[in-house]
Design an enzyme around this catalytic site. Structure first.
Site, PDB file in Angstrom:
ATOM      1  N   SER A  17       0.807  -1.228   0.000  1.00  0.00           N
ATOM      2  CA  SER A  17       0.000   0.000   0.000  1.00  0.00           C
ATOM      3  C   SER A  17       0.840   1.278   0.000  1.00  0.00           C
ATOM      4  O   SER A  17       0.303   2.361  -0.192  1.00  0.00           O
ATOM      5  CB  SER A  17      -0.954   0.000   1.191  1.00  0.00           C
ATOM      6  OG  SER A  17      -0.236   0.027   2.403  1.00  0.00           O
ATOM      7  N   LYS A  59      -6.969   3.618   8.269  1.00  0.00           N
ATOM      8  CA  LYS A  59      -5.984   4.562   7.720  1.00  0.00           C
ATOM      9  C   LYS A  59      -6.534   5.993   7.699  1.00  0.00           C
ATOM     10  O   LYS A  59      -5.837   6.942   8.072  1.00  0.00           O
ATOM     11  CB  LYS A  59      -5.589   4.130   6.304  1.00  0.00           C
ATOM     12  CG  LYS A  59      -4.775   2.840   6.266  1.00  0.00           C
ATOM     13  CD  LYS A  59      -4.503   2.409   4.835  1.00  0.00           C
ATOM     14  CE  LYS A  59      -3.666   1.132   4.797  1.00  0.00           C
ATOM     15  NZ  LYS A  59      -3.437   0.653   3.431  1.00  0.00           N
TER      16      LYS A  59
END
Length: 799
Positions: A706, A749
């Site tokens: 990511s 996140k």
């Protein structure tokens, strides 16, 4: 004279020994017995004296010594009667039997220890007509009872013969009695004396001897004596049988073993002392609603237990197994509460947020209400620590009115912990699942399988594979526990597993779980949780009254943002506890508290802020990008720094990176080289400059795809000399074709970015659906850029 030779138990309390007189014919009793108007009465505690029999008596009581002494000075006659209760020390008139024997004092002996022993010979039976004196000893008016003569009665003669034979048999079976005793008995010619002598020596209860004395008819007395002797003979035969049975197995060097065998032989005859225990178990089993197989197994086990001696090792194994069967709630279910409004109210009261889980529980309740019966779902709550997964299970149990039981699976590495051990092993126990059902005393509890992702594996088996049967709705109706050795129905149990990291759960096990993701809390949620739950709880724990002081939302927000960095609320709870301790100290020292706590008070109590968002202002130089990461404790942000140096176009990576992250950096570098024209970067730089990518906090391992677009942006910023926008973070996987791919953990996140003061986020357009699931109120003021290609990323990110 023969010492206690016949049928008398070896009783330490006996204070007499019967003696055969030298002359047993009727001459001793033939002479006319002259008795005074008043006769001294001597109560005996442990025996009955019969006419013709001579016995020594140890006299201990003062009254008795006085009576014997006075009688010895006159006609040497005393009236001997038995006490009704031998435990009475000072007998009253009511404690004495009515019929006794007139006895003649043969000899009075002073013993070395100061006691007195008197030798008495029974003469005639008498009945007490009146007690005339009680002090200093009993005196009474008596009436002599004459014996009936039985001459020429063949039945009577036959009974006397039988008594002799029975006596001989008993002497033969009793190893403690000398064989000469039989010879002496055979030589007694007088039937009356024979009956009296045998009666005196018979090992029977005092009341039976008194009955023999009371009977006037000699034939009746002989018949009763014969019955008592038959009982005594049976006892002697049984005792002899037990002794002979054990003697064959006797090992001379193992006295203990001999005693065990003798006990076993007695148990075989009497049925043992565990009868009551087994009967109680069978009584408990009558009300059990178990299967035919369970009933059959219990019946066999109970029969086996009846035959076993309690001291044998297998006894406890069988007993514990049957006890487990009785303790298990085979078909004992609690009644569910189908009041959905009440259930929702309980869930909302105990936990703030978590709407997805609450909806799932209410749906389950609704189906149960409509259908009446269904297989329980196997739920799994996945989320970071400290967000209330375990406590939510307890709340669910309260909401649907079921028993709650928790099984901690963290660190379990033996398959037997789940399925149980075979009961033949020493220390064997049922598995944790069956133990928990036994503890809950209900067949349909809410069972929390805590930390299912931390189950270990080693040479003793794989517990997660054993859980496959437990957590499969199609199989768990016939769950087999090795200790129980029966199938047990777990289909009514509502299993709720909790875990931090779904990737650590075995794929086959994960497939059986209905996973519900629980993401971390936003700052706004934490403020509500603190106000509703944490602050009141900590005030109570620290002895502070609820109204003693207030904490505003602003103060709580400062504690959350400046002193904690977490998805859950455990650290927040600890910081609030620090504030409460300080307040408690102030209250004790000064007897009063400030009405409200301010931001300055928080800094005074907790010190300077531990975390600051100023970091993102100072870091705004070319080559530095902010990425978003997912960890098992929630979301986090990370810096990716790039620096160019003179060289040959090599790429160096540091910061404890995993293979996937290193490959992402190489992919970004290669794509930038190949797309130099598109991105406006001088292509020659890639051959003249070396690039070094570093991810700070080098002690922490990092991996995953990511951070791909973050590393690409950092490299592009360093090579182009253009800064990256301030307060901008990004997450996404990259490809060599220049595309941006979606990643997971978006809610964690995004909330981590919000906590850290980030205002803009770049991510793949596919992840837009994940952002829409977040409460808009929690991400107010944040801007999201959804992209498809890496060129779009650079257009947004680079200033």
């Amino acid at each position: 004279m023969n010492n206690n030779f016949f049928m008398q138990g070896q009783d330490d309390e006996m204070d007499f020994m019967p003696i055969i007189p030298l002359n047993d014919d009727d001459d001793s009793n033939a002479e006319e017995l002259v008795v005074a108007a008043e006769l001294p009465i001597l109560p005996l505690r442990n025996t009955v004296l019969f006419p013709g029999v001579v016995i020594p008596i140890t006299v201990g009581r003062d009254k008795s010594i006085k009576a014997i002494t006075d009688a010895n000075k006159t006609d040497k006659l005393v009236g001997v009667v038995a006490q009704k209760d031998s435990t009475v020390e000072e007998p009253l008139v009511t404690d004495l039997e009515n019929i006794g024997t007139v006895a003649k004092i043969i000899k009075l002996i002073k013993m070395p220890d100061g006691g007195t022993t008197v030798i008495l010979q029974g003469r005639k039976r008498f009945v007490v007509e009146e007690i005339t004196t009680e002090d200093p000893y009993f005196k009474a008016k008596i009436k002599i009872l004459e014996e009936e003569k039985r001459k020429g009665d063949k039945d009577f003669d036959a009974i006397v013969g039988s008594i002799k034979d029975l006596a001989a048999q008993i002497i033969g079976l009793s190893p403690n009695l000398p064989s000469e005793a039989g010879i002496i008995l055979k030589n007694i010619e007088n039937p009356s004396f024979l009956i009296h002598f045998v009666s005196s020596n018979l090992n029977c209860e005092l009341k039976d001897k008194q009955r023999l004395l009371v009977i006037s008819d000699l034939k009746e007395r002989a018949e009763l004596l014969m019955n008592l002797m038959h009982t005594e003979l049976q006892y002697a035969e049984l005792k002899n049988k037990v002794t002979n049975k054990t003697r064959a197995e006797l090992d001379k060097q193992q006295r203990e073993y001999f005693l065990q065998q003798q006990m076993k032989a007695i148990k075989d005859e009497l049925g043992g002392d565990n009868v009551a225990e087994v009967k109680e178990m069978q009584k408990r089993a009558e009300g059990k609603k178990w299967s035919a197989a369970a009933a059959e197994m219990f019946k066999k086990g109970a029969e086996k237990l009846e035959r076993m001696h309690p001291s044998t090792p297998d006894y406890s194994v069988v007993y514990n197994h049957l006890d487990l069967m009785l303790d298990l709630p085979w078909d004992d279910l609690t009644n569910d509460s189908y009041d959905l409004k009440k259930a929702k109210k309980v869930l909302d009261h105990d936990h703030y947020g978590m709407h997805k889980i609450k909806e799932r529980i209410l749906e389950y309740l609704a189906v149960l209400k409509l259908k009446g019966d269904m297989k329980s779902p196997i739920l799994c709550f996945i989320g970071p620590p400290g967000i209330g997964k375990t406590s939510l299970g307890k709340s669910i149990a309260a909401a649907i009115n079921r028993k709650y039981v928790r099984v901690s699976l963290g660190g379990v590495h033996d398959e037997s912990e789940i399925r149980g051990h075979r009961k033949t092993y020493i220390g064997a126990m049922p598995g944790r699942i069956v133990q928990s059902i036994r503890k809950a005393k209900s067949g349909n509890p809410v069972m929390i399988l805590d930390e299912i992702d931390k189950v270990g594996t080693d040479h003793r088996g794989d517990p997660s594979s054993a859980l496959l049967e437990v957590l499969d709705p199609e199989q768990n109706s016939t769950f087999y526990d090795n200790y129980l050795e029966l199938e047990y129905d777990l289909s009514k149990v509502l299993f709720i597993a909790t875990a931090n990291n779904i990737s650590n759960i075995q794929p086959a096990l994960r497939d059986r779980l209905e996973v519900i993701d629980l993401s971390g809390y936003a700052v706004e949620e934490k403020i509500e949780i603190a106000k509703r739950h944490l602050v009141p709880k900590e005030k109570e724990m620290h002895g502070l009254k609820p109204e003693s002081f207030k904490m505003s939302d602003t103060v709580l927000q400062k504690v959350i943002e400046d002193y904690t960095r977490e998805s859950g609320v455990r650290e927040l709870d600890r910081q609030l506890a620090s504030i409460m301790r300080y307040q408690a100290k102030e209250l004790v020292l000064r007897d009063k508290l400030k009405a409200t706590i301010t931001n300055n008070d928080v800094e005074k109590i907790l010190g300077k802020p531990r975390y600051s968002n100023e970091l993102y202002k100072t870091a705004n130089i070319p080559g530095v990008a902010v990425g978003l990461a997912w960890t098992y404790v929630g979301g986090d942000i990370l810096f990716i720094e790039t620096l160019l140096s003179e060289g040959k176009g090599e790429l160096q990576l540091t910061g404890n990176l995993g293979n996937v992250m290193k490959e992402s950096a190489t992919t970004a570098f290669t794509w930038l080289k190949g797309s130099a024209k598109k991105t406006g970067i001088d292509a020659e730089l890639f051959t003249k400059k070396n690039a070094h990518i570093h991810v700070p906090e080098g002690a922490t391992p990092k991996d995953g795809p990511s951070a791909g677009i973050t590393m690409m942006c950092a490299l592009a910023s360093a090579y182009s000399g253009r800064k990256i926008k301030p307060y901008l973070a990004m997450t996404g996987e990259i490809t060599l074709r220049g595309q941006v791919l979606p990643v997971g953990g978006i809610k964690e996140k995004v909330l981590a970015a919000k906590r850290s003061g980030i205002k803009e986020i770049i991510m793949c357009y596919v992840n837009e659906k994940d952002v829409l699931e977040i409460n808009p109120h929690y991400i107010k003021g944040m801007k999201f850029h959804y992209v498809k290609t890496m060129v779009q990323v650079l257009e947004i990110a680079l200033v």
